[in-house]
Design an enzyme around this catalytic site. Structure first.
Site, PDB file in Angstrom:
ATOM      1  N   HIS A  67      13.502 -43.169 -12.312  1.00 13.05           N
ATOM      2  CA  HIS A  67      14.354 -43.103 -13.976  1.00 13.05           C
ATOM      3  C   HIS A  67      15.167 -44.335 -13.803  1.00 13.05           C
ATOM      4  CE1 HIS A  67      13.212 -39.877 -15.952  1.00 13.05           C
ATOM      5  NE2 HIS A  67      12.472 -39.332 -15.530  1.00 13.05           N
ATOM      6  N   ALA A  90       6.051 -39.258   9.289  1.00  6.89           N
ATOM      7  CA  ALA A  90       6.620 -37.879   8.717  1.00  6.89           C
ATOM      8  C   ALA A  90       8.057 -37.957   8.519  1.00  6.89           C
ATOM      9  CB  ALA A  90       7.452 -36.740   9.685  1.00  6.89           C
ATOM     10  N   ALA A 108      10.203 -42.525  12.284  1.00  3.23           N
ATOM     11  CA  ALA A 108      10.499 -40.920  10.744  1.00  3.23           C
ATOM     12  C   ALA A 108      12.013 -41.073  10.389  1.00  3.23           C
ATOM     13  CB  ALA A 108      10.451 -39.159  12.407  1.00  3.23           C
ATOM     14  N   ARG A 168      16.120 -50.675   7.570  1.00  2.87           N
ATOM     15  CA  ARG A 168      16.333 -51.407   8.503  1.00  2.87           C
ATOM     16  C   ARG A 168      15.353 -52.077   9.762  1.00  2.87           C
ATOM     17  NH1 ARG A 168      20.630 -53.423   5.902  1.00  2.87           N
ATOM     18  NH2 ARG A 168      21.851 -51.540   4.646  1.00  2.87           N
TER      19      ARG A 168
END
Length: 207
Positions: A132, A162, A180, A200
């Site tokens: 949005h 995960a 993760a 990064r």
């Protein structure tokens, strides 16, 4: 003996469910396996290859304006309670062969999500090809501001670990790893390990 019988019954049941769904659509291969609690909406817009397994509680909604909203290649497993959804003119989710989608993953394909071959998407990851607007200078609630939909591409052999978030407009390069908990807000080069919020580069994974 009882455990063996229960496992055999479960295996037979998931194959029967798969064949039942396949009997309603020529675009679903008869080898499809479906565990209990799985729901498929807009069945006519779903295309499924050989040896695909939807585990317990998976929700598939292929309600795109395209001919096929969701296309799934051969030997793909989608683990329990994952949700794949796409709608609109550009709504699309395409998953390549031998890819695994972990437990409780959400993939929102409104702007198009392309996932290559041999990809791993680990559990509780959020991949959404839409966002949005949030212009504070106008007196329109963020929820009612225009939505942008660019698309996401996760290339062959990548691993998104995960609890990650992959935002719209991002490409995750072939053979790269997203550690993760990372939030991916920009392109990830091929064969690169990225981590953090925002993600990064940590090191090269080049051979």
């Amino acid at each position: 003996m009882a455990d063996y019988m229960l496992r055999a019954t479960d295996s037979l049941s998931r194959r029967v469910r798969g064949r039942l769904y396949a009997s309603f659509s020529p675009h679903l291969h008869r080898s499809l396996r479906i565990d209990r609690g799985t729901r498929i909406r807009s069945l006519h817009k779903l295309k499924v290859g050989v040896n695909v397994w939807f585990k317990e509680g998976v929700l598939i909604n292929a309600r795109s304006d395209r001919e096929f909203g969701i296309e799934i290649g051969d030997d793909v497993t989608i683990r329990s309670y994952s949700y794949l959804d796409c709608y609109g003119a550009n709504g699309r989710i395409a998953i390549g062969a031998r890819t695994g989608i972990g437990q409780s993953v959400y993939i929102g394909g409104n702007g198009g999500v392309i996932i290559g071959n041999d990809v791993m998407i680990s559990g509780h990851t959020y991949i959404v090809a839409a966002t949005h607007g949030f212009d504070p200078s106008i007196s329109i609630p963020y929820a009612k501001q225009p939505e942008t939909r660019v698309g996401i591409c996760i290339e062959d052999g990548a691993w998104v670990a995960a609890n990650c978030v992959v935002v719209d407009g991002v490409t995750v390069g072939a053979g790269s790893v997203v550690a993760a908990g990372a939030v991916v807000t920009r392109d990830v080069p091929e064969r690169t390990l990225v981590a953090g919020v925002p993600a990064r580069p940590v090191r090269s994974l080049a051979r």
